[in-house]
Design a protein around this motif. Structure first.
Motif, PDB file in Angstrom:
ATOM      1  N   LEU A   1       0.821  -1.215   0.000  1.00 57.08           N
ATOM      2  CA  LEU A   1       0.000   0.000   0.000  1.00 57.08           C
ATOM      3  C   LEU A   1       0.855   1.266   0.000  1.00 57.08           C
ATOM      4  O   LEU A   1       0.507   2.249  -0.671  1.00 57.08           O
ATOM      5  CB  LEU A   1      -0.962  -0.013   1.192  1.00 57.08           C
ATOM      6  N   ILE A   2       1.965   1.250   0.733  1.00 57.48           N
ATOM      7  CA  ILE A   2       2.895   2.386   0.701  1.00 57.48           C
ATOM      8  C   ILE A   2       3.355   2.620  -0.732  1.00 57.48           C
ATOM      9  O   ILE A   2       3.402   3.758  -1.209  1.00 57.48           O
ATOM     10  CB  ILE A   2       4.102   2.145   1.632  1.00 57.48           C
ATOM     11  N   HIS A   3       3.657   1.542  -1.431  1.00 54.58           N
ATOM     12  CA  HIS A   3       4.172   1.689  -2.791  1.00 54.58           C
ATOM     13  C   HIS A   3       3.080   2.040  -3.800  1.00 54.58           C
ATOM     14  O   HIS A   3       3.360   2.716  -4.798  1.00 54.58           O
ATOM     15  CB  HIS A   3       5.000   0.468  -3.184  1.00 54.58           C
ATOM     16  N   VAL A   4       1.859   1.636  -3.566  1.00 54.92           N
ATOM     17  CA  VAL A   4       0.762   2.108  -4.408  1.00 54.92           C
ATOM     18  C   VAL A   4       0.670   3.636  -4.277  1.00 54.92           C
ATOM     19  O   VAL A   4       0.554   4.354  -5.278  1.00 54.92           O
ATOM     20  CB  VAL A   4      -0.585   1.440  -4.033  1.00 54.92           C
ATOM     21  N   TYR A   5       0.765   4.124  -3.061  1.00 54.01           N
ATOM     22  CA  TYR A   5       0.732   5.568  -2.816  1.00 54.01           C
ATOM     23  C   TYR A   5       1.910   6.260  -3.496  1.00 54.01           C
ATOM     24  O   TYR A   5       1.747   7.304  -4.144  1.00 54.01           O
ATOM     25  CB  TYR A   5       0.725   5.833  -1.307  1.00 54.01           C
ATOM     26  N   ILE A   6       3.094   5.681  -3.397  1.00 50.04           N
ATOM     27  CA  ILE A   6       4.276   6.255  -4.038  1.00 50.04           C
ATOM     28  C   ILE A   6       4.090   6.289  -5.556  1.00 50.04           C
ATOM     29  O   ILE A   6       4.424   7.290  -6.208  1.00 50.04           O
ATOM     30  CB  ILE A   6       5.550   5.487  -3.634  1.00 50.04           C
ATOM     31  N   VAL A   7       3.572   5.208  -6.126  1.00 47.79           N
ATOM     32  CA  VAL A   7       3.307   5.189  -7.573  1.00 47.79           C
ATOM     33  C   VAL A   7       2.381   6.347  -7.953  1.00 47.79           C
ATOM     34  O   VAL A   7       2.642   7.073  -8.918  1.00 47.79           O
ATOM     35  CB  VAL A   7       2.695   3.841  -8.023  1.00 47.79           C
ATOM     36  N   LEU A   8       1.319   6.514  -7.197  1.00 44.96           N
ATOM     37  CA  LEU A   8       0.383   7.595  -7.493  1.00 44.96           C
ATOM     38  C   LEU A   8       1.042   8.964  -7.349  1.00 44.96           C
ATOM     39  O   LEU A   8       0.838   9.849  -8.184  1.00 44.96           O
ATOM     40  CB  LEU A   8      -0.846   7.489  -6.591  1.00 44.96           C
ATOM     41  N   LEU A   9       1.839   9.147  -6.301  1.00 44.73           N
ATOM     42  CA  LEU A   9       2.538  10.425  -6.101  1.00 44.73           C
ATOM     43  C   LEU A   9       3.494  10.741  -7.244  1.00 44.73           C
ATOM     44  O   LEU A   9       3.629  11.895  -7.646  1.00 44.73           O
ATOM     45  CB  LEU A   9       3.331  10.421  -4.794  1.00 44.73           C
ATOM     46  N   GLU A  10       4.159   9.724  -7.749  1.00 44.59           N
ATOM     47  CA  GLU A  10       5.181   9.940  -8.771  1.00 44.59           C
ATOM     48  C   GLU A  10       4.611  10.000 -10.186  1.00 44.59           C
ATOM     49  O   GLU A  10       5.320  10.382 -11.113  1.00 44.59           O
ATOM     50  CB  GLU A  10       6.237   8.841  -8.678  1.00 44.59           C
ATOM     51  N   THR A  11       3.347   9.631 -10.341  1.00 40.55           N
ATOM     52  CA  THR A  11       2.755   9.612 -11.691  1.00 40.55           C
ATOM     53  C   THR A  11       1.550  10.559 -11.745  1.00 40.55           C
ATOM     54  O   THR A  11       1.724  11.741 -11.996  1.00 40.55           O
ATOM     55  CB  THR A  11       2.376   8.187 -12.111  1.00 40.55           C
ATOM     56  N   VAL A  12       0.376  10.069 -11.473  1.00 40.55           N
ATOM     57  CA  VAL A  12      -0.848  10.851 -11.700  1.00 40.55           C
ATOM     58  C   VAL A  12      -1.022  12.035 -10.752  1.00 40.55           C
ATOM     59  O   VAL A  12      -1.667  13.014 -11.093  1.00 40.55           O
ATOM     60  CB  VAL A  12      -2.109   9.954 -11.677  1.00 40.55           C
ATOM     61  N   LEU A  13      -0.435  11.979  -9.566  1.00 46.59           N
ATOM     62  CA  LEU A  13      -0.578  13.078  -8.597  1.00 46.59           C
ATOM     63  C   LEU A  13       0.671  13.947  -8.495  1.00 46.59           C
ATOM     64  O   LEU A  13       0.758  14.801  -7.610  1.00 46.59           O
ATOM     65  CB  LEU A  13      -0.907  12.503  -7.205  1.00 46.59           C
ATOM     66  N   PHE A  14       1.635  13.749  -9.391  1.00 45.73           N
ATOM     67  CA  PHE A  14       2.923  14.411  -9.214  1.00 45.73           C
ATOM     68  C   PHE A  14       2.828  15.930  -9.248  1.00 45.73           C
ATOM     69  O   PHE A  14       3.441  16.605  -8.422  1.00 45.73           O
ATOM     70  CB  PHE A  14       3.947  13.937 -10.250  1.00 45.73           C
ATOM     71  N   ARG A  15       2.080  16.481 -10.165  1.00 42.12           N
ATOM     72  CA  ARG A  15       2.030  17.949 -10.301  1.00 42.12           C
ATOM     73  C   ARG A  15       1.244  18.620  -9.170  1.00 42.12           C
ATOM     74  O   ARG A  15       1.329  19.839  -9.010  1.00 42.12           O
ATOM     75  CB  ARG A  15       1.439  18.325 -11.645  1.00 42.12           C
ATOM     76  N   THR A  16       0.515  17.852  -8.380  1.00 36.06           N
ATOM     77  CA  THR A  16      -0.261  18.439  -7.276  1.00 36.06           C
ATOM     78  C   THR A  16       0.301  17.947  -5.944  1.00 36.06           C
ATOM     79  O   THR A  16       1.232  18.523  -5.416  1.00 36.06           O
ATOM     80  CB  THR A  16      -1.755  18.089  -7.432  1.00 36.06           C
ATOM     81  N   ARG A  17      -0.233  16.886  -5.440  1.00 32.70           N
ATOM     82  CA  ARG A  17       0.185  16.351  -4.135  1.00 32.70           C
ATOM     83  C   ARG A  17       1.645  15.901  -4.145  1.00 32.70           C
ATOM     84  O   ARG A  17       2.391  16.151  -3.197  1.00 32.70           O
ATOM     85  CB  ARG A  17      -0.726  15.187  -3.757  1.00 32.70           C
ATOM     86  N   GLY A  18       2.067  15.228  -5.207  1.00 35.41           N
ATOM     87  CA  GLY A  18       3.443  14.745  -5.287  1.00 35.41           C
ATOM     88  C   GLY A  18       4.462  15.857  -5.181  1.00 35.41           C
ATOM     89  O   GLY A  18       5.462  15.744  -4.491  1.00 35.41           O
TER      90      GLY A  18
END
Length: 118
Positions: A14-31
């Motif tokens: 689950l930590i890595h699912v979150y990291i994937v999202l942060l580094e891809t689809v959420l990078f320009r905002t939350r990431g």
């Protein structure tokens, strides 16, 4: 797989699912906020972060296979591989980016490995 090892592996996944999202689809905002980047810097590093997110997705896949694969020996191999890769990636990230990565990635993965091997 012992229950405690399964539970920790799920947490690492689950930590890595979150990291994937942060580094891809959420990078320009939350990431961008999580990684402490200005908008300008985020635009420069976005392609590399997206690529890194892809690699973290492979770690998620290995851990998911380890949790779901019907053959126990194959599942254990995926778990060992996935957790070991997360631990090594966390050590590298701590050495090259931020020591915080050691605690977010490496420590949970090493705990999972220890429980899996116990």
């Amino acid at each position: 797989m012992p229950f405690a090892a399964k539970l920790v592996t799920i947490v690492v996944l689950l930590i890595h699912v979150y990291i994937v999202l942060l580094e891809t689809v959420l990078f320009r905002t939350r990431g961008r906020r999580v990684f402490g980047l200005t908008a300008e810097k985020a635009e420069i590093v976005q392609p590399a972060m997206s690529n890194q997110g892809c690699y973290n997705g492979f770690l998620v896949a290995a851990l998911a296979l380890g949790l779901l694969y019907p053959d126990a020996a194959v599942a254990r191999a995926f778990n060992l591989f996935g957790l070991a890769c997360v631990a090594v990636a966390g050590i590298w990230g701590a050495a090259t980016v931020s020591t915080r990565i050691l605690f977010v990635q490496t420590v949970p993965a090493v705990v999972g490995l220890a429980l899996l091997l116990a």
